[in-house]
Structures are given as C-alpha cells and as structure tokens.
Design a protein around this motif. Sequence first.
Motif, PDB file in Angstrom:
ATOM      1  N   UNK A   1     -23.537 -20.753  34.753  1.00 54.70           N
ATOM      2  CA  UNK A   1     -22.227 -20.241  35.177  1.00 54.70           C
ATOM      3  C   UNK A   1     -21.265 -21.393  35.430  1.00 54.70           C
ATOM      4  N   UNK A   2     -21.839 -22.561  35.750  1.00 55.60           N
ATOM      5  CA  UNK A   2     -20.995 -23.725  36.006  1.00 55.60           C
ATOM      6  C   UNK A   2     -20.819 -24.575  34.754  1.00 55.60           C
ATOM      7  N   UNK A   3     -21.626 -24.332  33.738  1.00 54.45           N
ATOM      8  CA  UNK A   3     -21.526 -25.151  32.532  1.00 54.45           C
ATOM      9  C   UNK A   3     -21.001 -24.347  31.349  1.00 54.45           C
ATOM     10  N   UNK A   4     -20.739 -23.049  31.569  1.00 51.59           N
ATOM     11  CA  UNK A   4     -20.304 -22.189  30.478  1.00 51.59           C
ATOM     12  C   UNK A   4     -19.146 -22.837  29.703  1.00 51.59           C
ATOM     13  N   UNK A   5     -19.070 -22.741  28.411  1.00 54.57           N
ATOM     14  CA  UNK A   5     -19.919 -21.980  27.499  1.00 54.57           C
ATOM     15  C   UNK A   5     -21.217 -22.689  27.106  1.00 54.57           C
ATOM     16  N   UNK A   6     -21.498 -23.830  27.711  1.00 55.62           N
ATOM     17  CA  UNK A   6     -22.736 -24.542  27.384  1.00 55.62           C
ATOM     18  C   UNK A   6     -23.835 -24.167  28.365  1.00 55.62           C
ATOM     19  N   UNK A   7     -25.023 -24.666  28.082  1.00 54.88           N
ATOM     20  CA  UNK A   7     -26.147 -24.524  29.005  1.00 54.88           C
ATOM     21  C   UNK A   7     -26.354 -25.868  29.696  1.00 54.88           C
ATOM     22  N   UNK A   8     -27.006 -25.874  30.857  1.00 56.67           N
ATOM     23  CA  UNK A   8     -27.305 -27.173  31.478  1.00 56.67           C
ATOM     24  C   UNK A   8     -28.062 -28.080  30.510  1.00 56.67           C
ATOM     25  N   UNK A   9     -28.896 -27.455  29.667  1.00 60.71           N
ATOM     26  CA  UNK A   9     -29.686 -28.218  28.695  1.00 60.71           C
ATOM     27  C   UNK A   9     -28.813 -29.087  27.789  1.00 60.71           C
ATOM     28  N   UNK A  10     -27.594 -28.575  27.493  1.00 59.20           N
ATOM     29  CA  UNK A  10     -26.731 -29.297  26.561  1.00 59.20           C
ATOM     30  C   UNK A  10     -26.266 -30.629  27.144  1.00 59.20           C
ATOM     31  N   UNK A  11     -26.260 -30.709  28.475  1.00 64.86           N
ATOM     32  CA  UNK A  11     -25.951 -31.982  29.121  1.00 64.86           C
ATOM     33  C   UNK A  11     -27.216 -32.810  29.307  1.00 64.86           C
ATOM     34  N   UNK A  12     -28.289 -32.130  29.730  1.00 59.85           N
ATOM     35  CA  UNK A  12     -29.500 -32.864  30.115  1.00 59.85           C
ATOM     36  C   UNK A  12     -30.179 -33.543  28.938  1.00 59.85           C
ATOM     37  N   UNK A  13     -30.099 -32.958  27.748  1.00 64.99           N
ATOM     38  CA  UNK A  13     -30.806 -33.594  26.631  1.00 64.99           C
ATOM     39  C   UNK A  13     -30.151 -34.904  26.219  1.00 64.99           C
ATOM     40  N   UNK A  14     -28.941 -35.139  26.730  1.00 58.49           N
ATOM     41  CA  UNK A  14     -28.314 -36.437  26.462  1.00 58.49           C
ATOM     42  C   UNK A  14     -28.961 -37.524  27.318  1.00 58.49           C
ATOM     43  N   UNK A  15     -29.603 -37.122  28.419  1.00 57.43           N
ATOM     44  CA  UNK A  15     -30.324 -38.080  29.269  1.00 57.43           C
ATOM     45  C   UNK A  15     -31.737 -38.257  28.727  1.00 57.43           C
ATOM     46  N   UNK A  16     -32.422 -37.145  28.517  1.00 56.81           N
ATOM     47  CA  UNK A  16     -33.747 -37.193  27.897  1.00 56.81           C
ATOM     48  C   UNK A  16     -33.779 -36.141  26.792  1.00 56.81           C
ATOM     49  N   UNK A  17     -33.992 -36.588  25.550  1.00 54.21           N
ATOM     50  CA  UNK A  17     -33.886 -35.645  24.424  1.00 54.21           C
ATOM     51  C   UNK A  17     -34.820 -34.437  24.543  1.00 54.21           C
ATOM     52  N   UNK A  18     -35.851 -34.534  25.373  1.00 57.27           N
ATOM     53  CA  UNK A  18     -36.786 -33.407  25.466  1.00 57.27           C
ATOM     54  C   UNK A  18     -36.343 -32.364  26.493  1.00 57.27           C
ATOM     55  N   UNK A  19     -35.288 -32.678  27.261  1.00 59.02           N
ATOM     56  CA  UNK A  19     -34.844 -31.753  28.296  1.00 59.02           C
ATOM     57  C   UNK A  19     -33.862 -30.722  27.756  1.00 59.02           C
ATOM     58  N   UNK A  20     -34.287 -29.968  26.798  1.00 63.11           N
ATOM     59  CA  UNK A  20     -33.466 -28.865  26.306  1.00 63.11           C
ATOM     60  C   UNK A  20     -34.355 -27.845  25.646  1.00 63.11           C
ATOM     61  N   UNK A  21     -34.063 -26.588  25.935  1.00 68.89           N
ATOM     62  CA  UNK A  21     -34.807 -25.528  25.271  1.00 68.89           C
ATOM     63  C   UNK A  21     -33.893 -24.712  24.366  1.00 68.89           C
ATOM     64  N   UNK A  22     -32.612 -25.120  24.248  1.00 68.92           N
ATOM     65  CA  UNK A  22     -31.714 -24.385  23.354  1.00 68.92           C
ATOM     66  C   UNK A  22     -32.307 -24.443  21.937  1.00 68.92           C
ATOM     67  N   UNK A  23     -32.669 -25.653  21.544  1.00 66.90           N
ATOM     68  CA  UNK A  23     -33.437 -25.841  20.328  1.00 66.90           C
ATOM     69  C   UNK A  23     -34.702 -26.560  20.772  1.00 66.90           C
TER      70      UNK A  23
END
Lengths: 381, 414
Positions: free
Chosen positions: A30-52
Amino acid sequence: MDLLRWSTRPARDVEAVSPRTNVIRGLLARATTPLLPDDYLHLINPLWSARELRGRIVDVRRETADSATVTIETGWGFSHEYAAGQYVGIGLMVGGRWHWRSYSLTSIGDPDDKRISITVKATRDGFLSSHLVDGVEPGTVVRLAAPRGDFRLPDPPPGKILFLTAGSGITPVMAMLRSLRREMSERDGATVEDGATVDIVHIHSAPTRDDAIFLDELEQLAAQWPSYRLTLHLTSSAGKLDPESLGEDVADLADRQCWACGPAKFLDALEKLFDHEGLEEQLHVERFAIARTDHGGEGGRLTFSVSDKSIDIDGATTILEAGESLGVQLPFGCRMGICQTCVVPLATGYVRDLRTGEERREGERIQTCISTVSGECSIDM
Amino acid sequence: MAITDIDVYAHLTESDVETLGAELDAIRRDIEESRGVDDARYIHRTIALQRGLAAGGRVVLLFSNHKPAWLVGTALLSTAKIIENMELGHNVMHGQWDWMNDPEIHSSSWEWDTTCPSVQWKHSHNYIHHKYTNIVGMDDDVGYGILRVTRDQRWEWWNVGNPLYNALLAVFFQHGVALHHLEVAKLRTGQKTYRQALKDLRLIGVKEVRQNAKDYFIYPLASGPNWKTSLTANLTANLIRNLWAYMVIFCGHFPDGAEKFTTDEFENEDRPRWYLRQMLGSANFRAGPLMRFFSGNLSHQIEHHLFPDLPSNRYEEIAVRVRALCDKYDLPYTTGSLPGQYLLTFRTIAKLSLPNALLRASADDAPETASELRFDVRGGLKRHFGVDPATGRRRGLRTALRELADSRVAATQT
C-alpha cells in the motif's frame, strides 16, 4: 475473511511459500503501490523478490566433457516441495535479452535446502545449454519458473520399476533414484509401502563410459542397493539400444511400471512397443525437446495483432520463439508441448503442430511452443 | 483547414515519399539489430536510480519538520516521480523494452506511479494518439477534449476559458491524464455511451484511491507528528511532476510548426505517409543530456513519434539521421528552446479562446495549422519543387516556408 483478502490483494499473483508472507507483502505494498516491496528489495539483494522467481548460480560442476551440473540458490517464493522427475524453467540473460529453457531437476526437494540443481548437456543447436555448460559464471542471477511436470513417481512408489534412459535422459531419473534412496534410508531399512522392497531395473544407454553422466553415482548405488540392478548399454560398442529386445532383457516387463527419458526416436520406439504389448498404461515418458519431425509447417507470416507486430518465419521456428524474438510477451512453461501453459486462441489462419504435423485452424486453441505457421496466421496478443 | 494532400504540402514527389519511408525503415532496422547489453544496462540503471531516489526521498521526508529535510526530500521525490512517469512508465508501456523479454520491464505488465491506469493509457495514447496523430477529429490529444489548440476545431462559447482550462490541466495534470480516457469529446457527440464511461471511471477511481492514499494518507501517517509537512511535501512533489510532464508534452505537440491533418489525408495514407505525418506533426525542444533524460527523451518528440517503440536512449543518435533526412528532402525539423516552444504553445491557446472571425489568419495558413493551400494564397510564390536545375539544390517545404515568411515580412513593410 474480507480483511485478509484486502490485505493480500496487491500480492495476489505473487508466489509465496507461506501464505502469511503475502499478507505482509500486500500491506507494505500500500506504501509502494503500484510496485511491490520486492521491486525495491531485489535491488539490494537480487534474490529478495518473488514477483519473478529468481536464483543465483553458486556452482557449475563438470560431469562429462559436454555436460555440467549447475547449482542454483533460489530466491523468495520458490517452493522446494517439488517432486523428483519434475523440471524447472530457467531464464538467462544473454546479450541484454532473457532466454528461457526447461531442464529436469536433479536435486530432490528439501524445505531446508534453498538450492536446486540441474544437469545440462551442451547440444549442438542448444544456444542456452552451451552457455550454461561453458559460459555461465557463479554469481550470475537467473530467472526461474516454478517446477512442474507429470513425469514423477506416484506416492507410494510401485513395487516394481523399470527405468529406461538414454544420454542426458538420465537427469529426471537420477532425481527419482536419489529420492527413492532418501525415502528408504528415512524408513529405516530398505522397505517401502507394505514392507516390500522397491525392485528397480535400470537400463541406461550412452555412447561410451566417459559420456555417461552420473556413472560413478549409479554404479555406487548398484553396489550398495541389492534391489537396484543397473545395465549400462554402450552404443559405441553394442550399437543402439533396440526396444524390440526389451522383452528378452526384462522378463517381467508386464509387471513393471516404466519411466523412460531420452531422444525422441527412442521414446517413439518404446511407445510403439508398449502399445503393441498392450502395456501403454505402464509407460511414462519425458520428452525433453520438441520432436521436430519432418512434418514442419510451410512457414509464413505470423502477426501479433495487439502488439501490431509481424514476422515471416520458416516452418521450423515455433510461434513462441518468433514472438519472443519480437518481444511479444507470450505465456510459456515447458517449451516442449506438455504443460499447456502457452495455449492461446488462434485468431486467424492456420498453424501446424511440429510434433505430429497436424494442422489447426482459426478458433482453435494452440500451443505456441510446438506450433509453427502454415501459410499465414495471427494471434491476439 | 489542416493538411489533406501531404505530398503536395511536403513538396515531395511520390517516389521521394517512398524513398524517405525506406530510409526511415532502415533507421528502425539498424537500431533494432543493435539493441543489446548496453541498452539493457541503461534501463536497469535507470530503474535502480529511480527507486533509489524514491526510497531516499521517502526516508528523508519522515523528518520533514526540518526545512532542509523537506526541501531535499521533496526534490528527491519529485525527481523520482518525473523519471518514473517519463523515462520509465511512458516508454516501457510503449514496448520500448519488450525486446529484452523481461516480464518485469514489459509493456504488458508495467503499472506507473500516476493516477491513470496503464491499461487505459495504452489504448488512448499508444493506439489512438500514436496512430491518428494530429488528425483533427480522430486524435483525442488534439486539445484533449477540453482545449482549443487549432482553429480547425469549431469555436464554442465555452472556449473563452481556454487559458484557464490550460492552467488547471497543468496543475492537475495526472488527474487530467487519468480522465482523458473518458473521451469527453466522444461523450458530447454521442460516439461513446455514458455506461462505458462509467465503467472506465470505476477503474480510474480504484487507482485514484490507491495513489492518493499512498501520497496523502500512508506517508503522512508514517511521519507521525510531521504529518502536515509530509503532506505538503507530497503535494508539492506531485505538483512539480504535473507541471513538468505537462510542459514536455505540450512543447512536443502544440508549438507552431506541429501541423494538423484532415481525415481525408488519413484515408489515403500508407506507411511512408504515416512517417511523414509524424515528422510534420511533432515538435522537439533543445535539451542537454540532463534535460533530455528528465523529459523521458521526449525532447525528441519527432523521433519518438517516428519510432514510438524503439528504446528512448537511442533517440539522440536517431535524431542525427532524421535531421540529415530533413536536410536531404528540404523538410522542416521543428525545434526550439523549451521556453520558446512553450511561449508559442501558450500564444496559440490564448488566441484560440476567440472565435475564428476575430482571428486574422485562415485555417489554411495559420501558425498552428495550415494546409497545402497556404502556398496558393499568396501571389508571386514559386509553385515548383524538386531539384533546382540552376543550383542543383532541392527546393522543398523548408525553402517554401522560408519564402512564405519572407514575403509576409515584405508585405508588412510595404
């Protein structure tokens, strides 16, 4: 509960191992819309995303001259509850583009181990397989598709099994053997189901001993495990494995459930034999490449009407490959015509099934990964 | 009356138009074949930069009660929103990065940080606007249904408010963009039903709620006692993004020299003439690397309209080749400074609040619109075009426009 549904809504299509994860993900979104938190976090660690689903290559170990086992650490959302014999989709970025293929998993699912492995044989025309065997660096980030496939043992496994493998067709069966072995050691002695031992006959065919992937492990298994009988068939000295003679080699063929994986011709011959014997229910095959028969379509013009793109393709290129070369996002899964993920309706024209040569016409739903244009066709994508 | 015969207006023969089209196709092919690792790195870095700025801005704004934090946080957030809308959202949704085959950077899945739902935008912008560019009556972006931007649009009494609507649109640009899909012009003429508009409105409403809840509720709430300053920071960031996006888009479409076309022109159009319409219908503005980046490379509006789905980072090199083609065919390449282009735009908007009867120029020869007849209306102008046998130089539209301007100056002097 409605509040729960509301919480998870932004994360609706995201894979999560535990359902609780998507409540948190949905609330944060709700705070990152239209993105998911994952879209920010995978920039720190590439494995921290479940979008893909993502993974990181940790090790590439050579098995034979032209094959290697690739070990991949998996990221968020990847479920390790897959069955032995299933395959996984791997996406690798080469030249700025993502390329996708499916490979049988040779690891066996374990919720405590965040790693999977695949064993890849570099094939002549296999752009991606050569890249995985020879060129990929540990640390490379790959995309993953959730494991799937029907080539798997039932639970509990049948008492009598026949494995028939040729070349790199050993890979899904290796996973099955590893999982059977684990199951047995877990059950305290070599018994399953109603106390009976699983009786396995395994015939593996390879050009030479040096070409046989997992040979050491297979022979060690055979030495330790009395109910596992391995026959190695070396085609350089003994010629091609003849399915016709299977009846002689395996006297109790009719009593066994058979899992077979190898080149298309080999599997075609097996299917014929089992049909002939009336045992087709007992044969389970995995085709790890599209059997591109000489049924190739005529080729022609392929149009993606929504993307407003078209391309002329030859009768050997699939609609999926052509779409990807144009950058049209098409759904896909196994890329070999078995999983039905890539099915889309054919808007106009004709396509031909590369495996059977069958023609399909507008209005029918087609598998893009094994179909090519026959004359002209368009798809509303 | 807008352009109907584009060949005559452009002073090109049929074969000229064909070769021009082939040369533009060649540019497209060259770029398509050379897309690769560097382009992929560019978009990945842009995404990382944008998300870094956004996250940084949000964190700094938690302390927005301190003036410097408010300023820095608002600047970071405005920048992030501008990059997200222009260089990322707009361009990704055009399919400029679809060739990478990355499901996360793909036109089919990208949703942008503005109140307009991407699915509606892709229809009204990518399809309606980019296909029917500047065709009066077909392209809803000619005035967006609320502004009178060419005297080809019939004057209605409410057009007297033109400058006011313009100012409101600039300030509330993101909401204007969201409501654009309702196609108010079509609602007025009955080409679209209110039932359909209501359906669209529902989708817009959902996204409006989500976006506004984030900016005006969740972040102020997270800022605790600083909620008031956090609220003003978010309002300011959205306002800055609105004004900038408005500026870039208006300067790409409404300065003098961005021509308008008739539906008859469209009916006789093929691919090379579509290219020609895009070239004559768009306007650039001069920008250095930084301004180019913040405009989403839309300082190259001409190149964007010629090749809407080629990666934006390549427009600069495409522009070199497009300018060379304009020189070769003696075609105008409409560009100017950003303030200059905006002044021309605003002059048109202010002027067109008046009915045509009060305007001096006819619709065939006005600053914001013209037709092939503009070269007929004045006596003494050379009608011939093509290569001048004496000098060996091509006499085309650009020369004709210059001669027209000169004759106008001469006429006022006498």
